[in-house]
Scaffold this active site. Sequence first.
Site: not given
Length: 283
Positions: A53, A125, A205, A219-220
């Site tokens: 990273y 990893h 993630s 939305a929905g």
Amino acid sequence: MKYRRIGDVEVSAIGLGAMPLSLPGRPDRERAIATIHAALDVGITLIDTADAYTTDADGPGHNEILVAEALRGRPEEVLVATKGGLLYRDGGPWDRNGTPAHLKKAARESRARLGVDAIGLYQFHRPDPGVPYEDSIGAIRELVEEGVIRMAGISNVTVAQIALADHVLGGRLVSVQNQFSPAYRSSRGELDYCVEHEIAFLPWSPLGGIGRGEEVFAAGSVFAAIALELDVSPQRVALAWELSLGHCVVPIPGASRPGTVTDSAGAAELVLSGDQKARLSAP
């Protein structure tokens, strides 16, 4: 904050993925440190990092150095989980190096950057197709036996590789870190295997990553609908759903600002009904 176990260590049910604090587009150092401190302040005691990273300009270990700096002088008991076996490369796929020589060298360099006598949790990893998997894990076993690392884990693996790694480690495999989120459920088999065998499963993630969760949380969507029912964010609902999938699951959402950490941590206390969990789990 509720707690779960990784090996013989009790950790917060939600961890912090520190990767966004070191890759391109990262926040400035002041905000990065503040983000880690915000995690500690809300009770997070697991921080995930890796030697890869970083950026080409910074060289290996930028994130590990940042995490070590942020933890300096803080009284909290924190498990830092780092990883080796990937090499960051700007603008292209990350290279893999799973040779025993590289992993042993990388682990010792990570230990030095973190400023510890032994790394709390060290994870391979990603499998290297050019090296027999048992050879890579054999190096991890030797690192445990030599006291360079306390606990061993693996990442980006199949069920067969989990079983092989645990065999090579003599039953001492404590964690598996695979991608898993509402939008990416292909590691559900590995998650279920870990729950069955009392191995911590650390979804990376867990919210889908940058730009990946837009449809899931729009939305929905079912996540947005249940978020409205509970008056919380859809992201918090997603993390609570992942926690509900097994007592060994410890999501590690990434964050680049303190506010995101605070919202994620709230998932540990969010209670979903049976109906809500069923709706979220539906294909």
